[in-house]
Write a protein that holds these residues in place. Structure first.
Motif, PDB file in Angstrom:
ATOM      1  N   ALA A 163     -21.599   4.847  43.627  1.00 56.82           N
ATOM      2  CA  ALA A 163     -21.668   6.454  44.018  1.00 56.82           C
ATOM      3  C   ALA A 163     -21.508   6.697  45.469  1.00 56.82           C
ATOM      4  O   ALA A 163     -20.758   7.605  46.084  1.00 56.82           O
ATOM      5  CB  ALA A 163     -22.825   6.830  43.286  1.00 56.82           C
ATOM      6  N   LEU A 180     -21.866  12.641  41.349  1.00 62.10           N
ATOM      7  CA  LEU A 180     -21.550  11.258  41.496  1.00 62.10           C
ATOM      8  C   LEU A 180     -22.695  10.492  40.797  1.00 62.10           C
ATOM      9  O   LEU A 180     -22.141   9.396  39.902  1.00 62.10           O
ATOM     10  CB  LEU A 180     -21.364  10.725  42.930  1.00 62.10           C
ATOM     11  N   TYR A 181     -23.783  10.654  41.025  1.00 63.06           N
ATOM     12  CA  TYR A 181     -24.908   9.707  40.282  1.00 63.06           C
ATOM     13  C   TYR A 181     -24.846  10.014  38.659  1.00 63.06           C
ATOM     14  O   TYR A 181     -24.900   8.957  37.947  1.00 63.06           O
ATOM     15  CB  TYR A 181     -26.291  10.116  40.672  1.00 63.06           C
TER      16      TYR A 181
END
Length: 472
Positions: free
Chosen positions: A90, A65-66
């Motif tokens: 995120a 996600l990051y």
């Protein structure tokens, strides 16, 4: 060289993010389960081994996600607020995915008994700890860059206003770690300089310099009259494989912050970005205006009643002063104020400023003008849609016609609704102050509008906007 260090720095970033995620998760587990809180609430809990096993999925998931939100892209001038926004997004998506997995897997005994409270605590703790970690890294890197380490070596191609602007910003922000090696230009004498950055050759020298492989980046800063050289310069940079960026020299033509639109692969530069031209933004702002004006009318109704009585008892004439102002899309409207002056000839009043010690101002008028109570009837203007809670202050038609000929970009302020308060007002530009500075602040507000910015201005108005030395 930055290109030699960036991959190692990115790997360190990933490792630190993984460690912080694990620590956040374990801290949430201890608060909710390890401390015995969940048992005290009568909740059935799972074994610690199951929660630890979940980390095998959680950590890679959050790192992905990051990465998706470009948190591993090197951005030297990325602001803290921008980075925090990406971290928050995120983690919010991670929370939603976590919730969906628990919801659809609720038939499984382990997932059914998985602590939802732990998930919520993990969300909050992880956002705070990742943000703290990122800020700590940012502080270390900026300290290193300020002292001359971890520098990015850049060459400017072309001398122009864009080149000067870039040099000025780099000189003002040593923490960015940019080292400008020089400027190539065909029209300036070799050895001449701007703020310590020298002209080191002509554009024909670019190919030889690129062969030395000592640069991290090329910034093309050609003047408008030299854009025919752009194709060749880009080709040379692409051939050398060096990262290249183009800084257009439009400062004297487009004195604003443009934004790009992709029209099926055709880039379009908009001269001015006005966020409130977006329908969703306009609808949100209008909803806040309606709610805020109703609250304002209710909240200030006792003060307005007392003011109306005071005006009626101390000065002959109407209580409400109605004056034509220019609003959204240059359309005139009637703006309401409590009357603070003696009744005047409308023909003379429309072209006169209020001056210090103005004899036209009544005794009650001095008080309500200094405290901005005279402006409170404008809550009704806001409710009707003529005005907004926040925006550029509206002006009389006579002065609009005057200023639009004298002040560049003055009429841009009419692309949004005028406001009861504004960015210029909370910065002290009210009454007999610089019109140019007022317009600069109005344009900044128009181009950088966010709902949060509106709330900030309303908050500052409480402390800076109601009582002002320039209101007389």
């Amino acid at each position: 060289m930055i290109k030699d260090n960036q991959s190692g720095l990115n790997r360190l970033h990933v490792v630190l993010d993984a460690l912080v995620t694990v620590v956040s998760y374990l801290l949430a587990w201890y608060i909710v389960i390890g401390s015995g809180w969940a048992r005290q609430l009568g909740k059935k809990t799972l074994e610690m081994e199951f929660y630890l096993g979940a980390l095998i999925v959680i950590v890679p998931g959050y790192l992905l996600l990051y990465s998706f939100f470009n948190l591993y892209t090197p951005k030297r001038v990325l602001g803290r607020r921008n980075e925090f926004g990406k971290i928050l997004k995120a983690n919010t998506i991670g929370l939603l995915i976590f919730g969906l997995v628990l919801y659809f897997g609720r038939k499984e005994p382990h997932l059914f008994n998985f602590s939802q409270r732990l998930v919520v605590y993990f969300y909050g703790i992880n956002v705070l700890m990742i943000t703290a970690e990122r800020n700590a890294i940012r502080m270390v890197l900026r300290s290193m860059r300020t002292r001359g380490y971890n520098q990015k070596h850049i060459l400017l191609v072309g001398y122009s206003g864009a080149a000067e602007g870039f040099v000025d910003r780099v000189r003002s922000n040593p923490q960015w770690g940019y080292n400008i090696r020089g400027i190539l230009d065909d029209n300036r004498e070799r050895g001449s300089q701007y703020d310590g950055v020298k002209i080191i050759g002509t554009i024909d020298d670019l190919e030889y310099i690129l062969e030395q492989n000592s640069l991290d980046e090329i910034a093309i800063t050609l003047s408008l009259g030299e854009y025919e050289k752009l194709r060749r310069i880009v080709a040379l940079c692409e051939k050398a494989g060096v990262h290249t960026k183009f800084i257009p020299d439009y400062g004297n033509i487009i004195p604003t912050i443009p934004y790009m639109e992709d029209l099926q692969g055709l880039p379009i530069i908009h001269i001015r970005h006005v966020p409130l031209n977006s329908l969703p933004n306009a609808m949100v702002k209008r909803a806040v205006d309606i709610f805020g004006s109703l609250v304002g009318i209710i909240l200030f109704s006792p003060i307005m009643l007392v003011t109306a009585i005071a005006i009626k008892l101390t000065s002959p004439g109407p209580i409400i002063f109605c004056q034509e102002r220019v609003g959204l899309h240059n359309r005139p409207f009637k703006m309401y104020k409590f009357r603070s002056m003696t009744v005047q000839d409308p023909g003379k009043e429309k072209s006169r400023w209020t001056t210090p010690g103005d004899s036209r101002v009544t005794t009650v008028g001095k008080i309500i003008r200094r405290t901005s109570i005279d402006e409170t009837p404008q809550f009704f203007n806001i409710l009707m849609g003529d005005m907004s809670l926040v925006g550029p202050r509206p002006e009389r038609p006579f002065f609009v016609e005057k200023f639009k000929e004298e002040i560049p970009r003055y009429m841009i302020k009419h692309q949004v609704r005028p406001g009861l308060t504004g960015w210029a007002q909370v910065n002290g530009y009210r009454g007999d102050t610089s019109i140019i500075k007022r317009i600069e602040h109005d344009l900044y507000y128009i181009e950088n509008w966010t709902l949060g910015f509106d709330f900030k201005i309303m908050f500052l108005t409480v402390f800076k906007g109601f009582i002002n030395k320039n209101a007389y």
